[in-house]
Design a protein around this motif. Structure first.
Motif, PDB file in Angstrom:
ATOM      1  N   CYS A 127      33.251  29.638  48.271  1.00  0.00           N
ATOM      2  CA  CYS A 127      34.231  30.663  48.632  1.00  0.00           C
ATOM      3  C   CYS A 127      35.640  30.168  48.314  1.00  0.00           C
ATOM      4  N   VAL A 128      36.350  30.904  47.490  1.00  0.00           N
ATOM      5  CA  VAL A 128      37.714  30.559  47.099  1.00  0.00           C
ATOM      6  C   VAL A 128      38.657  31.580  47.717  1.00  0.00           C
ATOM      7  N   THR A 129      39.672  31.096  48.436  1.00  0.00           N
ATOM      8  CA  THR A 129      40.626  32.016  49.067  1.00  0.00           C
ATOM      9  C   THR A 129      41.607  32.568  48.053  1.00  0.00           C
ATOM     10  N   HIS A 130      42.071  31.727  47.114  1.00  0.00           N
ATOM     11  CA  HIS A 130      43.030  32.164  46.094  1.00  0.00           C
ATOM     12  C   HIS A 130      43.081  31.104  45.003  1.00  0.00           C
ATOM     13  N   PHE A 131      43.789  31.439  43.926  1.00  0.00           N
ATOM     14  CA  PHE A 131      43.741  30.569  42.758  1.00  0.00           C
ATOM     15  C   PHE A 131      45.008  29.736  42.568  1.00  0.00           C
ATOM     16  N   HIS A 132      45.489  29.129  43.647  1.00  0.00           N
ATOM     17  CA  HIS A 132      46.432  28.025  43.524  1.00  0.00           C
ATOM     18  C   HIS A 132      45.615  26.742  43.385  1.00  0.00           C
ATOM     19  N   GLY A 133      46.126  25.808  42.593  1.00  0.00           N
ATOM     20  CA  GLY A 133      45.328  24.664  42.178  1.00  0.00           C
ATOM     21  C   GLY A 133      44.717  23.856  43.292  1.00  0.00           C
ATOM     22  N   ASP A 134      45.456  23.657  44.394  1.00  0.00           N
ATOM     23  CA  ASP A 134      44.917  22.809  45.466  1.00  0.00           C
ATOM     24  C   ASP A 134      43.738  23.455  46.172  1.00  0.00           C
TER      25      ASP A 134
ATOM     26  N   LEU B 271      29.374  37.850  56.356  1.00  0.00           N
ATOM     27  CA  LEU B 271      30.562  37.182  55.830  1.00  0.00           C
ATOM     28  C   LEU B 271      31.517  38.266  55.337  1.00  0.00           C
ATOM     29  N   THR B 272      32.727  38.247  55.886  1.00  0.00           N
ATOM     30  CA  THR B 272      33.729  39.240  55.552  1.00  0.00           C
ATOM     31  C   THR B 272      34.983  38.552  55.032  1.00  0.00           C
ATOM     32  N   ALA B 273      35.583  39.114  54.000  1.00  0.00           N
ATOM     33  CA  ALA B 273      36.848  38.613  53.460  1.00  0.00           C
ATOM     34  C   ALA B 273      37.938  39.625  53.781  1.00  0.00           C
ATOM     35  N   ARG B 274      39.092  39.128  54.269  1.00  0.00           N
ATOM     36  CA  ARG B 274      40.239  39.992  54.559  1.00  0.00           C
ATOM     37  C   ARG B 274      41.460  39.480  53.812  1.00  0.00           C
ATOM     38  N   ARG B 275      42.228  40.418  53.286  1.00  0.00           N
ATOM     39  CA  ARG B 275      43.378  40.041  52.475  1.00  0.00           C
ATOM     40  C   ARG B 275      44.508  39.491  53.341  1.00  0.00           C
TER      41      ARG B 275
ATOM     42  N   TYR C 240      51.757  34.647  47.912  1.00  0.00           N
ATOM     43  CA  TYR C 240      52.382  35.022  46.645  1.00  0.00           C
ATOM     44  C   TYR C 240      51.381  35.499  45.606  1.00  0.00           C
ATOM     45  N   VAL C 241      50.184  34.970  45.659  1.00  0.00           N
ATOM     46  CA  VAL C 241      49.097  35.503  44.843  1.00  0.00           C
ATOM     47  C   VAL C 241      48.077  36.102  45.808  1.00  0.00           C
ATOM     48  N   GLU C 242      47.212  36.966  45.293  1.00  0.00           N
ATOM     49  CA  GLU C 242      46.240  37.592  46.178  1.00  0.00           C
ATOM     50  C   GLU C 242      45.356  36.522  46.814  1.00  0.00           C
ATOM     51  N   ALA C 243      45.289  36.551  48.123  1.00  0.00           N
ATOM     52  CA  ALA C 243      44.551  35.541  48.875  1.00  0.00           C
ATOM     53  C   ALA C 243      43.752  36.214  49.978  1.00  0.00           C
ATOM     54  N   TYR C 244      42.600  35.620  50.299  1.00  0.00           N
ATOM     55  CA  TYR C 244      41.705  36.177  51.309  1.00  0.00           C
ATOM     56  C   TYR C 244      41.291  35.098  52.304  1.00  0.00           C
ATOM     57  N   GLY C 245      41.173  35.507  53.554  1.00  0.00           N
ATOM     58  CA  GLY C 245      40.543  34.669  54.560  1.00  0.00           C
ATOM     59  C   GLY C 245      39.103  35.132  54.742  1.00  0.00           C
ATOM     60  N   TYR C 246      38.272  34.257  55.299  1.00  0.00           N
ATOM     61  CA  TYR C 246      36.854  34.571  55.466  1.00  0.00           C
ATOM     62  C   TYR C 246      36.450  34.456  56.936  1.00  0.00           C
ATOM     63  N   ARG C 247      35.533  35.301  57.327  1.00  0.00           N
ATOM     64  CA  ARG C 247      35.031  35.289  58.710  1.00  0.00           C
ATOM     65  C   ARG C 247      33.513  35.383  58.687  1.00  0.00           C
ATOM     66  N   LEU C 248      32.866  34.396  59.258  1.00  0.00           N
ATOM     67  CA  LEU C 248      31.408  34.358  59.376  1.00  0.00           C
ATOM     68  C   LEU C 248      31.047  34.770  60.796  1.00  0.00           C
TER      69      LEU C 248
ATOM     70  N   GLN D 155      27.866  33.510  67.406  1.00  0.00           N
ATOM     71  CA  GLN D 155      28.990  32.632  67.106  1.00  0.00           C
ATOM     72  C   GLN D 155      29.795  33.162  65.924  1.00  0.00           C
ATOM     73  N   LYS D 156      31.085  32.819  65.936  1.00  0.00           N
ATOM     74  CA  LYS D 156      31.996  33.308  64.907  1.00  0.00           C
ATOM     75  C   LYS D 156      32.884  32.161  64.432  1.00  0.00           C
ATOM     76  N   VAL D 157      33.074  32.079  63.119  1.00  0.00           N
ATOM     77  CA  VAL D 157      33.949  31.073  62.523  1.00  0.00           C
ATOM     78  C   VAL D 157      34.895  31.778  61.561  1.00  0.00           C
ATOM     79  N   ALA D 158      36.183  31.445  61.633  1.00  0.00           N
ATOM     80  CA  ALA D 158      37.176  32.048  60.739  1.00  0.00           C
ATOM     81  C   ALA D 158      37.850  30.951  59.925  1.00  0.00           C
ATOM     82  N   PHE D 159      38.143  31.292  58.675  1.00  0.00           N
ATOM     83  CA  PHE D 159      38.771  30.355  57.747  1.00  0.00           C
ATOM     84  C   PHE D 159      39.998  31.032  57.156  1.00  0.00           C
ATOM     85  N   VAL D 160      41.185  30.494  57.480  1.00  0.00           N
ATOM     86  CA  VAL D 160      42.456  31.095  57.075  1.00  0.00           C
ATOM     87  C   VAL D 160      43.293  30.053  56.354  1.00  0.00           C
ATOM     88  N   MET D 161      43.540  30.283  55.083  1.00  0.00           N
ATOM     89  CA  MET D 161      44.412  29.373  54.333  1.00  0.00           C
ATOM     90  C   MET D 161      45.723  30.080  54.000  1.00  0.00           C
ATOM     91  N   ASP D 162      46.341  29.734  52.898  1.00  0.00           N
ATOM     92  CA  ASP D 162      47.735  30.048  52.611  1.00  0.00           C
ATOM     93  C   ASP D 162      48.106  31.504  52.906  1.00  0.00           C
TER      94      ASP D 162
END
Length: 318
Positions: free
Chosen positions: A60-67, A136-140, A144-152, A204-211
Protein backbone atom coordinates in the motif's frame (compact mmCIF):
# COMPACT_ATOMS: atom_id res chain seq x y z
CA UNK A 1 -1.50 -18.69 16.58
CA UNK A 2 -2.69 -15.39 15.08
CA UNK A 3 -0.33 -12.42 15.27
CA UNK A 4 -1.39 -8.79 14.98
CA UNK A 5 1.47 -6.34 15.21
CA UNK A 6 3.21 -3.46 13.52
CA UNK A 7 6.84 -3.93 12.48
CA UNK A 8 8.60 -0.61 11.87
CA UNK A 9 11.05 -0.93 8.99
CA UNK A 10 11.79 2.79 8.78
CA UNK A 11 10.69 5.92 10.61
CA UNK A 12 12.42 8.91 9.00
CA UNK A 13 10.78 11.52 6.81
CA UNK A 14 12.25 12.96 3.60
CA UNK A 15 15.88 12.37 4.57
CA UNK A 16 17.08 9.21 6.35
CA UNK A 17 19.44 9.59 9.30
CA UNK A 18 22.07 7.42 10.94
CA UNK A 19 19.40 5.87 13.16
CA UNK A 20 16.24 6.13 11.04
CA UNK A 21 15.73 4.54 7.63
CA UNK A 22 13.24 5.83 5.09
CA UNK A 23 9.63 4.81 5.71
CA UNK A 24 8.43 1.22 5.80
CA UNK A 25 5.69 -0.29 7.98
CA UNK A 26 4.55 -3.90 7.97
CA UNK A 27 1.25 -4.73 9.63
CA UNK A 28 1.00 -8.44 10.38
CA UNK A 29 -2.61 -9.56 10.68
CA UNK A 30 -3.56 -13.21 11.07
CA UNK A 31 -1.32 -14.51 8.31
CA UNK A 32 -1.62 -11.41 6.13
CA UNK A 33 1.21 -8.91 5.73
CA UNK A 34 0.36 -5.35 4.70
CA UNK A 35 3.45 -3.34 3.74
CA UNK A 36 2.85 0.40 3.77
CA UNK A 37 5.09 2.98 2.07
CA UNK A 38 8.33 1.09 1.37
CA UNK A 39 11.08 3.67 1.05
CA UNK A 40 14.72 3.12 0.11
CA UNK A 41 16.36 0.29 2.02
CA UNK A 42 13.14 -1.53 2.90
CA UNK A 43 14.42 -4.83 1.54
CA UNK A 44 17.40 -4.77 3.88
CA UNK A 45 15.27 -3.67 6.83
CA UNK A 46 13.00 -6.64 6.18
CA UNK A 47 16.04 -8.90 6.50
CA UNK A 48 16.96 -7.30 9.84
CA UNK A 49 13.37 -7.77 11.02
CA UNK A 50 13.19 -11.41 9.92
CA UNK A 51 10.52 -10.65 7.31
CA UNK A 52 10.45 -12.33 3.90
CA UNK A 53 8.73 -11.47 0.63
CA UNK A 54 6.45 -14.45 1.20
CA UNK A 55 5.05 -12.67 4.26
CA UNK A 56 3.57 -9.93 2.08
CA UNK A 57 -0.01 -10.00 0.84
CA UNK A 58 -0.55 -6.24 0.38
CA UNK A 59 1.62 -3.36 -0.82
CA UNK A 60 0.00 0.00 0.00
CA UNK A 61 1.47 3.33 -1.12
CA UNK A 62 0.03 6.54 0.32
CA UNK A 63 1.60 8.85 -2.30
CA UNK A 64 4.50 9.09 -4.69
CA UNK A 65 7.06 11.14 -2.81
CA UNK A 66 10.35 9.26 -2.82
CA UNK A 67 10.61 8.52 0.90
CA UNK A 68 7.31 6.63 0.62
CA UNK A 69 7.82 4.64 -2.58
CA UNK A 70 11.44 4.31 -3.75
CA UNK A 71 11.63 0.86 -2.18
CA UNK A 72 8.87 -0.45 -4.47
CA UNK A 73 11.23 -1.73 -7.21
CA UNK A 74 13.22 -3.85 -4.77
CA UNK A 75 10.09 -5.24 -3.13
CA UNK A 76 8.48 -6.15 -6.46
CA UNK A 77 11.65 -7.76 -7.75
CA UNK A 78 12.10 -9.65 -4.48
CA UNK A 79 8.55 -11.01 -4.76
CA UNK A 80 9.46 -12.25 -8.25
CA UNK A 81 12.90 -13.57 -7.31
CA UNK A 82 11.62 -15.50 -4.31
CA UNK A 83 8.84 -17.06 -6.35
CA UNK A 84 6.00 -15.82 -4.18
CA UNK A 85 3.03 -17.84 -5.42
CA UNK A 86 0.11 -16.16 -3.65
CA UNK A 87 -1.55 -12.94 -4.80
CA UNK A 88 -0.12 -9.64 -3.57
CA UNK A 89 -2.51 -6.72 -3.91
CA UNK A 90 -1.07 -3.28 -4.63
CA UNK A 91 -2.96 -0.11 -3.67
CA UNK A 92 -1.76 3.33 -4.74
CA UNK A 93 -3.20 6.69 -5.92
CA UNK A 94 -4.57 6.27 -9.42
CA UNK A 95 -3.34 9.77 -10.32
CA UNK A 96 0.22 8.50 -9.80
CA UNK A 97 -0.11 5.50 -12.11
CA UNK A 98 2.74 6.77 -14.29
CA UNK A 99 5.04 6.70 -11.25
CA UNK A 100 3.77 3.28 -10.18
CA UNK A 101 4.59 1.84 -13.59
CA UNK A 102 8.07 3.37 -13.57
CA UNK A 103 8.73 1.88 -10.14
CA UNK A 104 7.08 -1.44 -10.94
CA UNK A 105 9.38 -1.89 -13.96
CA UNK A 106 12.40 0.16 -12.88
CA UNK A 107 14.98 -2.46 -13.89
CA UNK A 108 15.32 -5.67 -15.87
CA UNK A 109 14.06 -8.76 -14.02
CA UNK A 110 11.95 -11.85 -14.54
CA UNK A 111 8.52 -10.41 -13.86
CA UNK A 112 5.80 -11.85 -11.67
CA UNK A 113 2.08 -12.14 -12.33
CA UNK A 114 1.00 -12.36 -8.69
CA UNK A 115 0.69 -8.60 -8.16
CA UNK A 116 -2.88 -7.35 -8.57
CA UNK A 117 -3.16 -3.59 -8.90
CA UNK A 118 -5.94 -1.71 -7.11
CA UNK A 119 -5.51 2.02 -7.79
CA UNK A 120 -7.53 4.34 -5.52
CA UNK A 121 -9.25 7.59 -6.46
CA UNK A 122 -11.86 10.04 -5.25
CA UNK A 123 -12.46 10.92 -1.62
CA UNK A 124 -12.75 7.31 -0.44
CA UNK A 125 -12.17 3.87 -1.96
CA UNK A 126 -13.19 0.51 -0.50
CA UNK A 127 -10.60 -1.98 -1.69
CA UNK A 128 -11.35 -5.56 -2.69
CA UNK A 129 -9.99 -7.71 0.14
CA UNK A 130 -11.59 -10.94 -1.03
CA UNK A 131 -11.93 -13.45 1.78
CA UNK A 132 -9.47 -11.65 4.07
CA UNK A 133 -10.70 -11.20 7.66
CA UNK A 134 -10.80 -7.41 7.31
CA UNK A 135 -11.89 -4.53 5.13
CA UNK A 136 -9.47 -1.90 3.81
CA UNK A 137 -10.49 1.65 2.98
CA UNK A 138 -8.42 4.49 1.52
CA UNK A 139 -9.34 8.13 2.23
CA UNK A 140 -7.87 11.15 0.51
CA UNK A 141 -5.60 13.34 2.66
CA UNK A 142 -4.38 16.93 2.18
CA UNK A 143 -0.89 17.01 0.69
CA UNK A 144 0.90 18.61 -2.26
CA UNK A 145 0.46 15.49 -4.33
CA UNK A 146 -2.56 13.22 -4.12
CA UNK A 147 -2.17 11.17 -0.96
CA UNK A 148 -4.33 8.60 0.83
CA UNK A 149 -4.52 7.20 4.32
CA UNK A 150 -5.61 3.61 4.94
CA UNK A 151 -7.93 2.08 7.51
CA UNK A 152 -8.16 -1.64 8.23
CA UNK A 153 -11.27 -2.86 10.04
CA UNK A 154 -12.22 -6.25 11.40
CA UNK A 155 -15.97 -7.01 11.43
CA UNK A 156 -17.62 -7.04 14.83
CA UNK A 157 -17.93 -10.45 16.44
CA UNK A 158 -19.40 -11.94 19.60
CA UNK A 159 -17.99 -13.31 22.83
CA UNK A 160 -19.95 -16.23 24.22
CA UNK A 161 -20.90 -16.20 27.90
CA UNK A 162 -20.32 -19.68 29.39
CA UNK A 163 -22.50 -19.04 32.44
CA UNK A 164 -25.47 -18.01 30.29
CA UNK A 165 -25.02 -21.03 28.03
CA UNK A 166 -24.88 -23.39 31.02
CA UNK A 167 -27.97 -21.84 32.60
CA UNK A 168 -29.92 -22.62 29.43
CA UNK A 169 -28.46 -26.09 28.89
CA UNK A 170 -26.72 -25.13 25.67
CA UNK A 171 -23.49 -27.09 25.24
CA UNK A 172 -21.44 -29.04 22.69
CA UNK A 173 -22.62 -28.83 19.05
CA UNK A 174 -25.53 -26.60 20.09
CA UNK A 175 -23.11 -23.77 20.83
CA UNK A 176 -21.78 -23.79 17.28
CA UNK A 177 -25.30 -23.95 15.88
CA UNK A 178 -26.30 -21.02 18.08
CA UNK A 179 -23.38 -18.99 16.72
CA UNK A 180 -24.22 -19.83 13.13
CA UNK A 181 -28.05 -19.66 13.21
CA UNK A 182 -28.64 -17.07 15.93
CA UNK A 183 -31.07 -19.32 17.84
CA UNK A 184 -31.42 -22.96 18.91
CA UNK A 185 -33.88 -25.15 20.75
CA UNK A 186 -32.47 -26.16 24.14
CA UNK A 187 -32.89 -29.72 25.52
CA UNK A 188 -35.85 -28.54 27.62
CA UNK A 189 -37.63 -27.19 24.56
CA UNK A 190 -36.92 -23.50 25.14
CA UNK A 191 -35.74 -21.28 22.32
CA UNK A 192 -32.39 -19.73 23.17
CA UNK A 193 -31.10 -16.73 21.21
CA UNK A 194 -27.53 -15.67 20.57
CA UNK A 195 -28.24 -12.30 22.15
CA UNK A 196 -29.05 -13.98 25.46
CA UNK A 197 -25.73 -15.83 25.61
CA UNK A 198 -23.19 -13.40 24.17
CA UNK A 199 -21.90 -9.85 24.10
CA UNK A 200 -20.82 -7.89 21.06
CA UNK A 201 -17.05 -7.88 20.50
CA UNK A 202 -16.02 -4.81 18.52
CA UNK A 203 -13.72 -5.61 15.63
CA UNK A 204 -10.21 -4.21 15.83
CA UNK A 205 -9.28 -1.18 13.76
CA UNK A 206 -5.92 0.15 12.58
CA UNK A 207 -5.37 3.47 10.78
CA UNK A 208 -2.33 4.56 8.81
CA UNK A 209 -1.91 8.30 8.16
CA UNK A 210 1.14 9.74 6.45
CA UNK A 211 1.95 13.09 4.84
CA UNK A 212 -0.97 15.45 5.31
CA UNK A 213 -2.21 18.65 6.83
CA UNK A 214 -5.12 18.45 9.25
CA UNK A 215 -8.28 17.61 7.31
CA UNK A 216 -11.54 15.70 7.88
CA UNK A 217 -10.04 12.47 6.53
CA UNK A 218 -7.46 12.39 9.34
CA UNK A 219 -10.27 12.30 11.89
CA UNK A 220 -12.32 9.81 9.87
CA UNK A 221 -9.39 7.42 9.62
CA UNK A 222 -8.55 7.75 13.32
CA UNK A 223 -12.10 7.37 14.62
CA UNK A 224 -12.26 4.47 17.07
CA UNK A 225 -8.89 3.06 15.99
CA UNK A 226 -7.19 0.62 18.32
CA UNK A 227 -3.85 1.55 16.74
CA UNK A 228 -3.18 4.83 14.91
CA UNK A 229 0.12 5.03 13.01
CA UNK A 230 0.51 8.68 12.12
CA UNK A 231 3.14 11.10 10.89
CA UNK A 232 4.57 13.48 13.48
CA UNK A 233 7.05 15.31 11.30
CA UNK A 234 7.43 18.49 13.38
CA UNK A 235 7.37 19.71 16.95
CA UNK A 236 4.55 22.07 17.90
CA UNK A 237 6.73 25.17 17.84
CA UNK A 238 7.31 24.50 14.15
CA UNK A 239 3.60 24.43 13.34
CA UNK A 240 3.90 27.26 10.76
CA UNK A 241 6.41 25.12 8.86
CA UNK A 242 4.13 22.10 9.18
CA UNK A 243 1.25 24.14 7.79
CA UNK A 244 3.35 25.37 4.89
CA UNK A 245 4.54 21.86 4.00
CA UNK A 246 1.22 20.13 4.75
CA UNK A 247 2.49 17.95 7.55
CA UNK A 248 1.50 17.33 11.16
CA UNK A 249 3.09 18.23 14.47
CA UNK A 250 3.21 15.94 17.49
CA UNK A 251 0.41 17.89 19.14
CA UNK A 252 -1.79 17.84 16.06
CA UNK A 253 -1.38 14.08 15.65
CA UNK A 254 -2.23 13.60 19.32
CA UNK A 255 -5.28 15.86 19.11
CA UNK A 256 -6.63 13.79 16.22
CA UNK A 257 -6.06 10.63 18.28
CA UNK A 258 -7.89 12.14 21.26
CA UNK A 259 -10.84 13.25 19.12
CA UNK A 260 -11.15 9.75 17.69
CA UNK A 261 -10.89 7.85 20.97
CA UNK A 262 -7.76 6.04 19.77
CA UNK A 263 -6.34 3.45 22.17
CA UNK A 264 -2.65 3.45 21.12
CA UNK A 265 -1.00 6.34 19.30
CA UNK A 266 2.12 5.57 17.24
CA UNK A 267 4.22 8.58 16.18
CA UNK A 268 6.64 8.29 13.27
CA UNK A 269 8.02 10.09 10.18
CA UNK A 270 10.28 12.45 12.15
CA UNK A 271 12.08 15.25 10.33
CA UNK A 272 15.86 14.97 10.13
CA UNK A 273 16.11 18.43 11.73
CA UNK A 274 15.53 16.80 15.13
CA UNK A 275 17.97 14.60 17.01
CA UNK A 276 17.63 11.84 19.56
CA UNK A 277 17.56 14.41 22.35
CA UNK A 278 14.33 15.86 20.92
CA UNK A 279 12.35 12.64 21.19
CA UNK A 280 11.22 13.41 24.74
CA UNK A 281 9.77 16.70 23.48
CA UNK A 282 7.67 14.86 20.88
CA UNK A 283 6.30 12.61 23.61
CA UNK A 284 5.59 15.49 26.01
CA UNK A 285 3.77 17.51 23.37
CA UNK A 286 1.68 14.50 22.34
CA UNK A 287 0.87 13.62 25.95
CA UNK A 288 -0.39 17.15 26.54
CA UNK A 289 -3.26 16.44 24.11
CA UNK A 290 -3.73 12.68 24.35
CA UNK A 291 -4.03 10.65 27.56
CA UNK A 292 -3.81 7.17 26.04
CA UNK A 293 -0.78 5.03 25.27
CA UNK A 294 1.84 6.72 23.09
CA UNK A 295 4.80 5.17 21.32
CA UNK A 296 7.38 7.16 19.38
CA UNK A 297 8.80 4.38 17.27
CA UNK A 298 12.34 3.51 16.21
CA UNK A 299 13.41 1.29 13.32
CA UNK A 300 12.74 -2.42 13.87
CA UNK A 301 10.34 -1.78 16.76
CA UNK A 302 7.41 -4.16 17.07
CA UNK A 303 4.15 -2.71 18.36
CA UNK A 304 1.31 -5.13 19.14
CA UNK A 305 -2.24 -4.23 18.24
CA UNK A 306 -4.11 -3.72 21.55
CA UNK A 307 -6.11 -6.71 22.73
CA UNK A 308 -9.75 -6.86 21.76
CA UNK A 309 -12.20 -5.21 24.08
CA UNK A 310 -15.69 -6.59 24.75
CA UNK A 311 -18.80 -4.50 25.25
CA UNK A 312 -20.55 -5.95 28.29
CA UNK A 313 -24.30 -6.31 27.97
CA UNK A 314 -26.07 -4.46 30.81
CA UNK A 315 -27.71 -6.81 33.33
CA UNK A 316 -31.47 -6.44 33.73
CA UNK A 317 -32.64 -4.72 36.90
CA UNK A 318 -33.59 -7.07 39.71
Amino acid sequence: MSVRELIVLGSASAVPTKTRNHNGYLLRWDGHGLLFDPGEGTQRQMTHAGVTASDLTWLCVTHFHGDHCLGVPGIVQRIARDGVAHRVDAAYPESGTVYWRRLRHAAAFHDTEVIREQPVSGEATRLDTGDAPFTLTARRLDHYVEAYGYRLEEPDGVTMLPAELAARGVRGPLVRRLQEDGAVTAPDGRTVTLEECSVRRPGQKVAFVMDTGLCPAVYELADGADLLIIESTFLDEDEPLALERKHLTAGQAAAAAAAGGVRHLVLTHLSERYGDADEERFLRQAAARFSGEITLVHDLDRVPVPRRRAVVRPRPAE
